[in-house]
Design an enzyme around this catalytic site. Structure first.
Site, PDB file in Angstrom:
ATOM      1  N   LYS A  70     -18.858  -8.032 -13.939  1.00 17.47           N
ATOM      2  CA  LYS A  70     -18.947  -7.195 -12.731  1.00 17.47           C
ATOM      3  C   LYS A  70     -19.668  -5.879 -13.019  1.00 17.47           C
ATOM      4  O   LYS A  70     -20.509  -5.426 -12.235  1.00 17.47           O
ATOM      5  CB  LYS A  70     -17.542  -6.941 -12.174  1.00 17.47           C
ATOM      6  CG  LYS A  70     -17.487  -6.039 -10.976  1.00 17.47           C
ATOM      7  CD  LYS A  70     -18.178  -6.618  -9.746  1.00 17.47           C
ATOM      8  CE  LYS A  70     -18.580  -5.562  -8.736  1.00 17.47           C
ATOM      9  NZ  LYS A  70     -17.639  -5.195  -7.763  1.00 17.47           N
ATOM     10  N   ARG A  85     -16.396  -9.327  -5.951  1.00 20.03           N
ATOM     11  CA  ARG A  85     -17.851  -9.151  -5.931  1.00 20.03           C
ATOM     12  C   ARG A  85     -18.381  -8.962  -4.522  1.00 20.03           C
ATOM     13  O   ARG A  85     -19.594  -8.968  -4.298  1.00 20.03           O
ATOM     14  CB  ARG A  85     -18.512 -10.365  -6.585  1.00 20.03           C
ATOM     15  CG  ARG A  85     -17.974 -10.639  -7.973  1.00 20.03           C
ATOM     16  CD  ARG A  85     -18.384 -12.026  -8.455  1.00 20.03           C
ATOM     17  NE  ARG A  85     -19.732 -12.038  -8.983  1.00 20.03           N
ATOM     18  CZ  ARG A  85     -20.465 -13.143  -9.119  1.00 20.03           C
ATOM     19  NH1 ARG A  85     -19.984 -14.310  -8.737  1.00 20.03           N
ATOM     20  NH2 ARG A  85     -21.676 -13.093  -9.617  1.00 20.03           N
ATOM     21  N   ARG A 140     -28.357  -3.403 -10.909  1.00 23.30           N
ATOM     22  CA  ARG A 140     -28.926  -2.880  -9.666  1.00 23.30           C
ATOM     23  C   ARG A 140     -29.285  -1.409  -9.802  1.00 23.30           C
ATOM     24  O   ARG A 140     -30.299  -0.954  -9.294  1.00 23.30           O
ATOM     25  CB  ARG A 140     -27.962  -3.127  -8.505  1.00 23.30           C
ATOM     26  CG  ARG A 140     -27.807  -4.635  -8.307  1.00 23.30           C
ATOM     27  CD  ARG A 140     -27.058  -5.016  -7.079  1.00 23.30           C
ATOM     28  NE  ARG A 140     -27.688  -4.537  -5.881  1.00 23.30           N
ATOM     29  CZ  ARG A 140     -27.023  -4.313  -4.749  1.00 23.30           C
ATOM     30  NH1 ARG A 140     -25.732  -4.508  -4.706  1.00 23.30           N
ATOM     31  NH2 ARG A 140     -27.660  -3.889  -3.691  1.00 23.30           N
ATOM     32  N   GLY A 173     -25.816   5.128  -3.570  1.00 23.09           N
ATOM     33  CA  GLY A 173     -24.483   5.549  -3.140  1.00 23.09           C
ATOM     34  C   GLY A 173     -23.502   4.393  -3.071  1.00 23.09           C
ATOM     35  O   GLY A 173     -23.759   3.297  -3.559  1.00 23.09           O
ATOM     36  N   ASP A 179       0.857  -1.188   0.000  1.00 21.95           N
ATOM     37  CA  ASP A 179       0.000   0.000   0.000  1.00 21.95           C
ATOM     38  C   ASP A 179       0.890   1.233   0.000  1.00 21.95           C
ATOM     39  O   ASP A 179       1.989   1.220   0.570  1.00 21.95           O
ATOM     40  CB  ASP A 179      -0.912   0.004   1.231  1.00 21.95           C
ATOM     41  CG  ASP A 179      -2.171   0.825   0.989  1.00 21.95           C
ATOM     42  OD1 ASP A 179      -3.253   0.230   0.826  1.00 21.95           O
ATOM     43  OD2 ASP A 179      -2.071   2.074   0.932  1.00 21.95           O
ATOM     44  N   THR A 229     -12.707  -3.477 -10.183  1.00 24.04           N
ATOM     45  CA  THR A 229     -13.695  -3.393 -11.262  1.00 24.04           C
ATOM     46  C   THR A 229     -13.181  -2.439 -12.337  1.00 24.04           C
ATOM     47  O   THR A 229     -12.750  -1.327 -12.019  1.00 24.04           O
ATOM     48  CB  THR A 229     -15.032  -2.872 -10.707  1.00 24.04           C
ATOM     49  OG1 THR A 229     -15.366  -3.655  -9.565  1.00 24.04           O
ATOM     50  CG2 THR A 229     -16.141  -2.959 -11.742  1.00 24.04           C
ATOM     51  N   CYS A 261     -19.631   1.444  -5.678  1.00 19.14           N
ATOM     52  CA  CYS A 261     -19.839   0.605  -6.857  1.00 19.14           C
ATOM     53  C   CYS A 261     -20.974   1.083  -7.757  1.00 19.14           C
ATOM     54  O   CYS A 261     -20.737   1.511  -8.884  1.00 19.14           O
ATOM     55  CB  CYS A 261     -20.088  -0.832  -6.414  1.00 19.14           C
ATOM     56  SG  CYS A 261     -18.743  -1.501  -5.425  1.00 19.14           S
TER      57      CYS A 261
HETATM   58  N1  LIG Z   1     -15.764  -1.010  -1.553  1.00 21.02           N
HETATM   59  C1  LIG Z   1     -16.603  -1.841  -2.114  1.00 21.02           C
HETATM   60  O1  LIG Z   1     -17.740  -1.991  -1.683  1.00 21.02           O
HETATM   61  C2  LIG Z   1     -16.146  -2.731  -3.273  1.00 21.02           C
HETATM   62  C3  LIG Z   1     -16.878  -3.894  -3.552  1.00 21.02           C
HETATM   63  C4  LIG Z   1     -16.453  -4.729  -4.580  1.00 21.02           C
HETATM   64  C5  LIG Z   1     -15.333  -4.375  -5.319  1.00 21.02           C
HETATM   65  N2  LIG Z   1     -14.637  -3.233  -5.039  1.00 21.02           N
HETATM   66  C6  LIG Z   1     -13.468  -2.921  -5.854  1.00 21.02           C
HETATM   67  O2  LIG Z   1     -12.348  -2.773  -5.031  1.00 21.02           O
HETATM   68  C7  LIG Z   1     -11.646  -1.584  -5.382  1.00 21.02           C
HETATM   69  C8  LIG Z   1     -10.945  -1.066  -4.162  1.00 21.02           C
HETATM   70  O3  LIG Z   1     -11.948  -0.670  -3.249  1.00 21.02           O
HETATM   71  P1  LIG Z   1     -11.682  -0.500  -1.708  1.00 21.02           P
HETATM   72  O4  LIG Z   1     -13.015  -0.261  -1.097  1.00 21.02           O
HETATM   73  O5  LIG Z   1     -10.835  -1.598  -1.176  1.00 21.02           O
HETATM   74  O6  LIG Z   1     -10.839   0.852  -1.703  1.00 21.02           O
HETATM   75  P2  LIG Z   1     -10.170   1.567  -0.447  1.00 21.02           P
HETATM   76  O7  LIG Z   1     -10.176   3.010  -0.754  1.00 21.02           O
HETATM   77  O8  LIG Z   1     -10.764   1.082   0.839  1.00 21.02           O
HETATM   78  O9  LIG Z   1      -8.657   1.032  -0.456  1.00 21.02           O
HETATM   79  C9  LIG Z   1      -7.775   1.245  -1.491  1.00 21.02           C
HETATM   80  C10 LIG Z   1      -6.359   1.103  -0.958  1.00 21.02           C
HETATM   81  O10 LIG Z   1      -5.470   1.172  -2.066  1.00 21.02           O
HETATM   82  C11 LIG Z   1      -4.360   1.954  -1.681  1.00 21.02           C
HETATM   83  N3  LIG Z   1      -3.706   2.476  -2.870  1.00 21.02           N
HETATM   84  C12 LIG Z   1      -4.074   3.501  -3.681  1.00 21.02           C
HETATM   85  N4  LIG Z   1      -3.196   3.667  -4.680  1.00 21.02           N
HETATM   86  C13 LIG Z   1      -2.232   2.706  -4.514  1.00 21.02           C
HETATM   87  C14 LIG Z   1      -1.069   2.352  -5.215  1.00 21.02           C
HETATM   88  N5  LIG Z   1      -0.694   3.015  -6.304  1.00 21.02           N
HETATM   89  N6  LIG Z   1      -0.330   1.310  -4.752  1.00 21.02           N
HETATM   90  C15 LIG Z   1      -0.701   0.623  -3.648  1.00 21.02           C
HETATM   91  N7  LIG Z   1      -1.805   0.925  -2.941  1.00 21.02           N
HETATM   92  C16 LIG Z   1      -2.563   1.953  -3.366  1.00 21.02           C
HETATM   93  C17 LIG Z   1      -4.932   3.019  -0.776  1.00 21.02           C
HETATM   94  O11 LIG Z   1      -3.954   3.599   0.058  1.00 21.02           O
HETATM   95  C18 LIG Z   1      -5.972   2.210   0.014  1.00 21.02           C
HETATM   96  O12 LIG Z   1      -5.416   1.648   1.193  1.00 21.02           O
HETATM   97  C19 LIG Z   1     -12.734  -0.657  -5.941  1.00 21.02           C
HETATM   98  O13 LIG Z   1     -12.235   0.280  -6.856  1.00 21.02           O
HETATM   99  C20 LIG Z   1     -13.625  -1.645  -6.631  1.00 21.02           C
HETATM  100  O14 LIG Z   1     -13.184  -1.854  -7.944  1.00 21.02           O
HETATM  101  C21 LIG Z   1     -15.017  -2.414  -4.021  1.00 21.02           C
END
Ligand SMILES: NC(=O)c1ccc[n+]([C@@H]2O[C@H](COP(=O)([O-])OP(=O)(O)OC[C@H]3O[C@@H](n4cnc5c(N)ncnc54)[C@H](O)[C@@H]3O)[C@@H](O)[C@H]2O)c1
Length: 419
Positions: free
Chosen positions: A228, A174, A235, A279, A49, A141, A282
């Site tokens: 995805k 997912r 939805r 909201g 991270d 996604t 996603c």
């Molecule tokens: N949150 C949801 O409900 C959800 C559900 C299904 C899928 N997703 C997918 O997961 C992806 C990530 O979502 P999330 O909720 O985990 O995001 P998040 O914001 O909670 O976490 C993202 C992490 O990535 C890190 N990061 C950013 N740029 C980086 C880089 N260049 N190198 C390394 N780390 C880096 C950030 O510091 C952070 O800790 C979404 O874009 C989506 O595609 C999210």
């Protein structure tokens, strides 16, 4: 041990036996649970991270993601056992790992175009440390075509060829916030789509160990990307239908919740619920990955859902007017600030739009949500938290029993808004 080119069963065996090193890029709400589950299933995992605080906390065995059952225990156990570590050095992690999994966010820019900067940055650091036989899996996604059209060329800056020297597959995450560990471990099957047969085969071998419901391989990475996006679009459009039906039901003096409940007893009908909007990370985001001149329905659904906050405030204005009051100068508490009940997340929350409309009309707005601290309400919603003091009006955007704890003379629920 490198896994690209091996049969799925052999990959599973190596993974379970701790012979596969996996680097997970992005230790956020999705990435940390995934890293912890990979470690729990036997892999040696390096979490990557850019946020040093996140890395430090994971290395101390601490879980920084709230509201995810079982995650704290999984992180603690696997860090203690030496199976899970974290670093900010993505290139070094790629050098050490056999499998690199990408789970950094793709958000929308001001023009609602996908912002691929984090994804590109990760691909560049992976390319700096890649070796022949590596497998790159993307869980973020993505707009259809991104894995083969954007990610593959970036990784090929390593001098290696995708589909020849290294494997590449899209394996969409997912999971839903609040139940991520359970979802990853098998609430529903994993979708995987490789850019070639060998990439799909190796990805199957990995996710079979992780997901008890098994793996559904699809034709290619673009198909997996589209699966995805399609889930999110379904939805969004469905909620837009529910919102329009709510407007129609209102004209007929009918309760739309009663209509939907009765209609959904027919097995082919699965109407979602109306509300103040859509909201989260996603559903309001993914339709924009595919909206163009051919997707009129999908664009309209987005517009319908985004317009609900304005409708809600106009209805509120009517209700106040009937009591001889005006929005301008009125004290109104907006209750239920997270994007959905029970989940501590305010990203793209409809409450923010409702608050903006109310402020624009001169109301004195407060916020209340038992899942958020006073400081979180101030910073995420730009309003003062309601702290037990009495207000004249409260509008409740979603249930959870919030409304019971509010000290307001008049409480307006969604049912009254749509009545
Ligand atoms: N949150 C949801 O409900 C959800 C559900 C299904 C899928 N997703 C997918 O997961 C992806 C990530 O979502 P999330 O909720 O985990 O995001 P998040 O914001 O909670 O976490 C993202 C992490 O990535 C890190 N990061 C950013 N740029 C980086 C880089 N260049 N190198 C390394 N780390 C880096 C950030 O510091 C952070 O800790 C979404 O874009 C989506 O595609 C999210």
């Amino acid at each position: 041990m490198k896994v690209y080119g091996l049969p799925a069963d052999e990959v599973s065996r190596l993974f379970r036996g701790g012979e596969v090193c996996v680097a997970v890029y992005g230790l956020g709400k999705m990435g940390l649970p995934l890293a912890a589950v990979f470690a729990e299933r036997g892999a040696r995992v390096i979490g990557v991270d850019i946020n040093p605080r996140v890395v430090e906390s994971v290395n101390r065995g601490l879980n920084h993601i709230e509201g995810e059952p079982k995650l704290g225990e999984l992180v603690r156990r696997n860090v203690r056992a030496g199976r899970l570590t974290a670093t900010t050095d993505g290139e070094a992690a790629a050098r050490e790992a056999d499998v690199m999994v990408i789970l950094v966010p793709v958000v929308l820019d001001a023009e609602k175009r996908p912002d691929l900067r984090a994804l590109r940055a990760v691909c560049t650091s992976i390319a700096g440390g890649m070796e022949k036989g590596d497998l790159v899996l993307i869980e973020t996604t993505l707009p259809p075509g991104t894995t083969s059209g954007v990610v593959a060329p970036l990784l090929e800056s390593s001098g290696l060829r995708a589909g020849e020297d290294f494997g590449l597959a899209h394996c969409p995450e997912r999971a839903m916030t609040g139940r991520v560990v359970e979802d990853i471990m098998g609430a529903y099957p994993k979708i995987v789509g490789g850019i070639d047969r060998r990439s799909t085969e190796a990805a199957i071998g990995i996710y079979r160990v992780v997901n008890s419901r098994g793996v559904i391989p699809v034709t290619n990475a673009t198909t997996a990307e589209m699966v995805k996006v399609a889930e999110g679009v379904y939805r969004d459009v469905n909620i837009a239908i529910a919102n329009e039906l709510a407007l129609v039901a209102r004209k007929h003096g009918v309760d739309v919740w009663e209509v939907i409940k009765a209609a959904n007893t027919q097995p082919y009908c699965n109407l979602h619920m109306p509300g103040a909007g859509v909201g989260g990370h996603c559903i309001p985001v993914y339709p924009w990955f595919i909206i163009d001149e051919d997707t009129r329905l999908i664009r309209t659904a987005r517009e319908v859902n985004d317009s609900m906050s304005g409708f809600l405030v106009s209805r509120l204005e009517d209700i106040l007017r009937r009591e001889g009051e005006r929005l301008e100068g009125s004290e109104i508490a907006v209750v239920g600030l997270t994007y959905r009940p029970g989940v501590k997340e305010t990203y793209h929350s409809p409450a923010r739009l409702v608050i903006e409309h109310l402020k624009r009309r001169g109301a004195r707005v407060y916020g209340y949500d038992p899942l958020l601290s006073e400081e979180e309400i101030r910073s995420s919603m730009g309003v003062e938290p309601l702290n037990g003091e009495r207000v004249k009006w409260a509008v409740c955007l979603h249930g959870n029993g919030h409304e019971l704890r509010i000290n307001a003379e008049r409480k307006i629920e969604l049912r009254q808004i749509f009545a």
